[in-house]
Design a protein around this motif. Structure first.
Motif, PDB file in Angstrom:
ATOM      1  N   GLY A 252       0.810  -1.221   0.000  1.00 22.44           N
ATOM      2  CA  GLY A 252       0.000   0.000   0.000  1.00 22.44           C
ATOM      3  C   GLY A 252       0.839   1.264   0.000  1.00 22.44           C
ATOM      4  N   LYS A 253       0.601   2.144   0.981  1.00 22.23           N
ATOM      5  CA  LYS A 253       1.310   3.425   1.096  1.00 22.23           C
ATOM      6  C   LYS A 253       2.807   3.244   1.310  1.00 22.23           C
ATOM      7  CE  LYS A 253      -2.522   5.330   3.716  1.00 22.23           C
ATOM      8  NZ  LYS A 253      -2.885   5.890   5.002  1.00 22.23           N
ATOM      9  N   VAL A 254       3.202   2.064   1.754  1.00 29.96           N
ATOM     10  CA  VAL A 254       4.599   1.789   2.118  1.00 29.96           C
ATOM     11  C   VAL A 254       5.418   1.353   0.896  1.00 29.96           C
ATOM     12  CG1 VAL A 254       6.014   0.433   3.720  1.00 29.96           C
ATOM     13  CG2 VAL A 254       3.721   1.078   4.363  1.00 29.96           C
ATOM     14  N   TRP A 255       4.752   1.075  -0.228  1.00 38.28           N
ATOM     15  CA  TRP A 255       5.432   0.526  -1.394  1.00 38.28           C
ATOM     16  C   TRP A 255       6.627   1.372  -1.831  1.00 38.28           C
ATOM     17  CZ3 TRP A 255       6.315  -3.708  -3.908  1.00 38.28           C
ATOM     18  CH2 TRP A 255       6.770  -3.686  -5.225  1.00 38.28           C
ATOM     19  N   ASN A 256       6.464   2.686  -1.923  1.00 39.92           N
ATOM     20  CA  ASN A 256       7.569   3.545  -2.387  1.00 39.92           C
ATOM     21  C   ASN A 256       8.779   3.464  -1.459  1.00 39.92           C
ATOM     22  OD1 ASN A 256       6.197   4.384  -4.672  1.00 39.92           O
ATOM     23  ND2 ASN A 256       5.259   6.115  -3.624  1.00 39.92           N
ATOM     24  N   GLU A 257       8.548   3.462  -0.158  1.00 40.81           N
ATOM     25  CA  GLU A 257       9.644   3.316   0.806  1.00 40.81           C
ATOM     26  C   GLU A 257      10.291   1.933   0.663  1.00 40.81           C
ATOM     27  OE1 GLU A 257      12.128   4.366   4.113  1.00 40.81           O
ATOM     28  OE2 GLU A 257      10.840   5.592   2.846  1.00 40.81           O
ATOM     29  N   TYR A 258       9.468   0.913   0.464  1.00 37.76           N
ATOM     30  CA  TYR A 258       9.958  -0.464   0.312  1.00 37.76           C
ATOM     31  C   TYR A 258      10.872  -0.597  -0.903  1.00 37.76           C
ATOM     32  CZ  TYR A 258       9.686  -5.571  -0.198  1.00 37.76           C
ATOM     33  OH  TYR A 258       9.989  -6.901  -0.316  1.00 37.76           O
ATOM     34  N   ILE A 259      10.441  -0.115  -2.068  1.00 37.21           N
ATOM     35  CA  ILE A 259      11.280  -0.256  -3.266  1.00 37.21           C
ATOM     36  C   ILE A 259      12.510   0.645  -3.203  1.00 37.21           C
ATOM     37  CG2 ILE A 259       9.402  -1.088  -4.728  1.00 37.21           C
ATOM     38  CD1 ILE A 259       9.247   1.662  -6.042  1.00 37.21           C
ATOM     39  N   GLU A 260      12.386   1.790  -2.518  1.00 34.75           N
ATOM     40  CA  GLU A 260      13.545   2.678  -2.377  1.00 34.75           C
ATOM     41  C   GLU A 260      14.632   2.009  -1.531  1.00 34.75           C
ATOM     42  OE1 GLU A 260      14.648   6.654   0.110  1.00 34.75           O
ATOM     43  OE2 GLU A 260      12.705   6.665  -0.914  1.00 34.75           O
ATOM     44  N   LYS A 261      14.256   1.410  -0.402  1.00 31.15           N
ATOM     45  CA  LYS A 261      15.237   0.764   0.483  1.00 31.15           C
ATOM     46  C   LYS A 261      15.815  -0.505  -0.137  1.00 31.15           C
ATOM     47  CE  LYS A 261      15.024   3.653   3.881  1.00 31.15           C
ATOM     48  NZ  LYS A 261      16.131   4.505   4.250  1.00 31.15           N
ATOM     49  N   HIS A 262      15.067  -1.147  -1.044  1.00 28.89           N
ATOM     50  CA  HIS A 262      15.551  -2.355  -1.726  1.00 28.89           C
ATOM     51  C   HIS A 262      16.273  -2.030  -3.037  1.00 28.89           C
ATOM     52  CE1 HIS A 262      12.949  -4.474   1.098  1.00 28.89           C
ATOM     53  NE2 HIS A 262      13.429  -5.617   0.653  1.00 28.89           N
ATOM     54  N   HIS A 263      16.212  -0.761  -3.452  1.00 31.37           N
ATOM     55  CA  HIS A 263      16.799  -0.314  -4.725  1.00 31.37           C
ATOM     56  C   HIS A 263      16.138  -1.004  -5.919  1.00 31.37           C
ATOM     57  CE1 HIS A 263      19.830   1.812  -2.432  1.00 31.37           C
ATOM     58  NE2 HIS A 263      20.049   0.686  -1.764  1.00 31.37           N
ATOM     59  N   PHE A 264      14.833  -1.275  -5.799  1.00 32.38           N
ATOM     60  CA  PHE A 264      14.052  -1.836  -6.899  1.00 32.38           C
ATOM     61  C   PHE A 264      13.527  -0.700  -7.764  1.00 32.38           C
ATOM     62  CE2 PHE A 264      12.331  -5.408  -3.906  1.00 32.38           C
ATOM     63  CZ  PHE A 264      13.463  -6.165  -4.110  1.00 32.38           C
ATOM     64  N   THR A 265      13.113  -1.081  -8.974  1.00 33.84           N
ATOM     65  CA  THR A 265      12.253  -0.199  -9.754  1.00 33.84           C
ATOM     66  C   THR A 265      10.837  -0.678  -9.447  1.00 33.84           C
ATOM     67  OG1 THR A 265      12.409  -1.717 -11.605  1.00 33.84           O
ATOM     68  CG2 THR A 265      13.953   0.136 -11.584  1.00 33.84           C
ATOM     69  N   ASP A 266       9.868  -0.061 -10.021  1.00 32.22           N
ATOM     70  CA  ASP A 266       8.492  -0.524  -9.836  1.00 32.22           C
ATOM     71  C   ASP A 266       8.322  -1.857 -10.554  1.00 32.22           C
ATOM     72  OD1 ASP A 266       5.884  -0.437  -8.956  1.00 32.22           O
ATOM     73  OD2 ASP A 266       5.418   1.491  -9.857  1.00 32.22           O
ATOM     74  N   CYS A 267       7.148  -2.454 -10.457  1.00 34.66           N
ATOM     75  CA  CYS A 267       6.883  -3.755 -11.094  1.00 34.66           C
ATOM     76  C   CYS A 267       7.054  -3.658 -12.605  1.00 34.66           C
ATOM     77  CB  CYS A 267       5.462  -4.216 -10.784  1.00 34.66           C
ATOM     78  SG  CYS A 267       5.228  -4.695  -9.070  1.00 34.66           S
TER      79      CYS A 267
END
Length: 195
Positions: free
Chosen positions: A121-136
């Motif tokens: 949910g709202k945490v997705w952007n923080e999650y991908i930022e800390k993992h250095h992912f791009t979006d799906c």
């Protein structure tokens, strides 16, 4: 005049004591089996070290204060984490007589990346930022995690009320042939807010 002053002091002391007692843990607090909770993370590990999963989670927890736990480690992906991968979760509860009882809550769905994004949910952007992912979709590669604060999960799209206890969540990913391509466990307590 002296009588009114004593009465005013007595009333102030009464309210002060009442307020103080309401903040402390007392035997009058409800001991219900379910309700709003706070999370206390205890451990995280890969499901089976001997299997070379195409998506390998090497997570660990770092407790930086009494109330803050960070998710650290890395993820190596030989295949993309996209919506061709399925996601599954199996929640086990610690039994009163000892041992884990699986299937306290079971979830399986196609579209692992979209499902993960929905749950975060709202945490997705923080999650991908800390993992250095791009979006799906998340492309194959090696990703080092820079301390994702697990307290953010309180804002995720997860149940806000649940049964209290000790839980072990198995989060696993499988391909179209139903072969596991990634898996990890996370152990946590669901505590009453005042515990």
């Amino acid at each position: 005049m002296f009588y009114l002053h004593k009465k005013k002091v007595f009333v102030n002391i009464y309210f002060l004591i009442s307020y103080t007692l309401s903040l402390e843990r007392t035997s009058l607090m409800p001991n219900l089996p379910a309700g709003k909770y706070k999370l206390k993370f205890k451990a995280i590990s890969i499901c089976n070290e001997t299997i070379d999963y195409p998506i390998k989670f090497k997570y660990y927890l770092s407790k930086v204060s009494t109330s803050k736990v960070l998710l650290m480690g890395n993820i190596s992906m030989k295949i993309p984490l996209d919506d061709n991968i399925n996601i599954g979760m199996n929640l086990a509860v610690w039994s009163k007589i000892g041992g884990w009882k699986d299937n306290a809550n079971v979830y399986q769905n196609k579209g692992a990346c979209s499902s993960l994004k929905f749950f975060m949910g709202k945490v997705w952007n923080e999650y991908i930022e800390k993992h250095h992912f791009t979006d799906c979709p998340i492309q194959p590669g090696f990703y080092k995690i820079n301390g994702f604060d697990l307290s953010y999960l309180e804002q995720a799209n997860l149940p806000k009320e649940f049964f209290y206890g000790i839980y072990k969540e198995k989060i696993f990913f499988s391909n179209q042939k139903n072969d596991q391509v990634g898996c990890y466990f996370i152990v946590f307590d669901l505590l009453r807010p005042w515990e």
